[in-house]
Design an enzyme around this catalytic site. Structure first.
Site, PDB file in Angstrom:
ATOM      1  N   HIS A  37       0.840  -1.200   0.000  1.00 35.15           N
ATOM      2  CA  HIS A  37       0.000   0.000   0.000  1.00 35.15           C
ATOM      3  C   HIS A  37       0.881   1.259   0.000  1.00 35.15           C
ATOM      4  O   HIS A  37       0.594   2.222  -0.709  1.00 35.15           O
ATOM      5  CB  HIS A  37      -0.878   0.046   1.252  1.00 35.15           C
ATOM      6  CG  HIS A  37      -1.833  -1.094   1.391  1.00 35.15           C
ATOM      7  ND1 HIS A  37      -1.729  -2.045   2.372  1.00 35.15           N
ATOM      8  CD2 HIS A  37      -2.945  -1.432   0.669  1.00 35.15           C
ATOM      9  CE1 HIS A  37      -2.723  -2.917   2.278  1.00 35.15           C
ATOM     10  NE2 HIS A  37      -3.476  -2.574   1.234  1.00 35.15           N
ATOM     11  N   GLY A 147      -2.652  -1.806  -7.314  1.00 34.91           N
ATOM     12  CA  GLY A 147      -1.496  -2.701  -7.333  1.00 34.91           C
ATOM     13  C   GLY A 147      -1.720  -3.865  -8.276  1.00 34.91           C
ATOM     14  O   GLY A 147      -2.833  -4.384  -8.395  1.00 34.91           O
ATOM     15  N   ASP A 150      -3.405  -7.395  -7.424  1.00 34.78           N
ATOM     16  CA  ASP A 150      -4.777  -7.759  -7.797  1.00 34.78           C
ATOM     17  C   ASP A 150      -4.964  -7.403  -9.272  1.00 34.78           C
ATOM     18  O   ASP A 150      -5.672  -6.459  -9.614  1.00 34.78           O
ATOM     19  CB  ASP A 150      -5.763  -7.006  -6.910  1.00 34.78           C
ATOM     20  CG  ASP A 150      -5.525  -7.297  -5.441  1.00 34.78           C
ATOM     21  OD1 ASP A 150      -6.035  -8.306  -4.953  1.00 34.78           O
ATOM     22  OD2 ASP A 150      -4.790  -6.535  -4.791  1.00 34.78           O
TER      23      ASP A 150
HETATM   24  P1  AMP Z   1      -6.380  -3.971  -0.380  1.00 29.95           P
HETATM   25  O1  AMP Z   1      -6.224  -3.144   0.871  1.00 29.95           O
HETATM   26  O2  AMP Z   1      -5.869  -5.358  -0.229  1.00 29.95           O
HETATM   27  O3  AMP Z   1      -7.743  -3.869  -0.972  1.00 29.95           O
HETATM   28  O4  AMP Z   1      -5.401  -3.316  -1.450  1.00 29.95           O
HETATM   29  C1  AMP Z   1      -5.481  -1.961  -1.791  1.00 29.95           C
HETATM   30  C2  AMP Z   1      -4.613  -1.694  -2.984  1.00 29.95           C
HETATM   31  O5  AMP Z   1      -3.266  -2.035  -2.682  1.00 29.95           O
HETATM   32  C3  AMP Z   1      -5.009  -2.530  -4.202  1.00 29.95           C
HETATM   33  O6  AMP Z   1      -4.885  -1.748  -5.373  1.00 29.95           O
HETATM   34  C4  AMP Z   1      -4.006  -3.637  -4.182  1.00 29.95           C
HETATM   35  O7  AMP Z   1      -3.753  -4.199  -5.437  1.00 29.95           O
HETATM   36  C5  AMP Z   1      -2.775  -2.920  -3.657  1.00 29.95           C
HETATM   37  N1  AMP Z   1      -1.844  -3.883  -3.081  1.00 29.95           N
HETATM   38  C6  AMP Z   1      -2.125  -4.849  -2.167  1.00 29.95           C
HETATM   39  N2  AMP Z   1      -1.035  -5.603  -1.932  1.00 29.95           N
HETATM   40  C7  AMP Z   1      -0.052  -5.111  -2.732  1.00 29.95           C
HETATM   41  C8  AMP Z   1       1.308  -5.469  -2.962  1.00 29.95           C
HETATM   42  N3  AMP Z   1       1.885  -6.495  -2.344  1.00 29.95           N
HETATM   43  N4  AMP Z   1       2.011  -4.737  -3.854  1.00 29.95           N
HETATM   44  C9  AMP Z   1       1.438  -3.706  -4.511  1.00 29.95           C
HETATM   45  N5  AMP Z   1       0.157  -3.325  -4.340  1.00 29.95           N
HETATM   46  C10 AMP Z   1      -0.577  -4.011  -3.463  1.00 29.95           C
END
Ligand code: AMP
Length: 281
Positions: A37, A147, A150
């Site tokens: 994030h 990211g 996903d």
């Molecule tokens: P989430 O909180 O899991 O919904 O993720 C929020 C955003 O952070 C989404 O766009 C994810 O794809 C991105 N994200 C989550 N994990 C990673 C990671 N390891 N590397 C890069 N982006 C990430």
């Protein structure tokens, strides 16, 4: 840094920035923030006048029996991380304000939501597309950051934005990984010590696919079979799917050709992890 909980307050702020001609970088998250994030937040900080991070565990994207209730909630820690990263606004609305009692409007990206995770999480991408559309209306970002972790979600959101004419640009950034290359995820916190150790087999399997393709293997099922064989070595791992699809439409590839996405979802006990790798053949 200001924390905003009310939708109308966020909308008023957004209108102000728009009038002042300020660019707004937006990072939608579900909180329990980690370095993945933070890489998006840092990029938003470099690119824009204002940075907004949303923290909202979106009930609409969780299926029955999924982990909505136990999803990690670490608001205080998240606030500190955001403050340190130079975030201007955290937007964290309540579920009942986002989905009022009479809520009945959903956004569906028909084809891209079908394969990969869509097969096993019916309604998931409908929930994602809906909340992102809502958040875009509330925050009115100039650029939104997602990211590649996903990858399917990024494609679904991009399609939704184009189809519904959202005046937003989207930037998709690489997967941040732990030292042993496990993709960072809020859900990694669910893993016990043994599962955490075993989970490094996922990036290993993706690297195996990379090597095989570089060595000239073009038969997708051979690559998938070898990946499965490797993952089988982890006692707690149970493969949900390993797929090789084209990187744009997510159509299954029998013969590996052009730009492809190797994607997988694997259970470790009650924890479902996903990872992927983009490849060119
Ligand atoms: P989430 O909180 O899991 O919904 O993720 C929020 C955003 O952070 C989404 O766009 C994810 O794809 C991105 N994200 C989550 N994990 C990673 C990671 N390891 N590397 C890069 N982006 C990430």
């Amino acid at each position: 840094m200001k924390i905003i909980k009310k939708i109308n307050e966020m909308q008023t702020m957004a209108l102000g920035f728009r009038r002042q001609g300020k660019s707004v970088g937006f990072v939608p998250t579900m909180g329990a923030l980690h370095a993945g994030h933070l890489s998006l937040i840092r990029r938003a900080r470099t690119d824009n006048d204002i940075v907004v991070v949303s923290i909202f565990i979106n009930p609409a994207q969780f299926g029955r029996g999924e982990d909505y209730k136990r999803y990690p909630r670490k608001l205080r820690q998240d606030y500190q991380l955001c403050k340190k990263a130079g975030v201007d606004f955290i937007f964290c609305p309540s579920p009942s304000s986002m989905y009022t009692q009479d809520y009945q409007t959903y956004v569906e990206v028909v084809r891209l939501s079908g394969p990969l995770c869509g097969r096993f999480r019916p309604g998931h991408f409908r929930g994602v597309a809906t909340v992102v559309a809502k958040l875009f209306h509330i925050v009115e970002p100039t650029i939104a950051y997602f990211g590649l972790k996903d990858a399917q979600q990024a494609l679904v959101v991009d399609r939704m934005m184009q189809d519904l004419n959202f005046p937003v640009r989207i930037k998709v950034l690489p997967i941040a990984r732990e030292k042993d290359l496990l993709a960072m995820s809020s859900r990694n916190a669910y893993l016990n010590a043994r599962q955490r150790k075993e989970a490094a087999i996922l990036p290993e399997a993706l690297l195996l696919a990379y090597k095989l393709v570089k060595q000239g293997e073009r038969n997708a099922s051979v690559v998938i079979r070898k990946m499965r064989g490797l993952i089988r070595r982890a006692k707690d791992a149970k493969v949900q799917y390993i797929s090789i699809v084209d990187a744009k439409k997510l159509k299954q590839q029998k013969k590996i050709k052009g730009r492809i996405l190797v994607a997988l979802a694997v259970w470790f006990g009650k924890t479902r992890l996903i990872d992927n790798m983009l490849l060119s053949a």
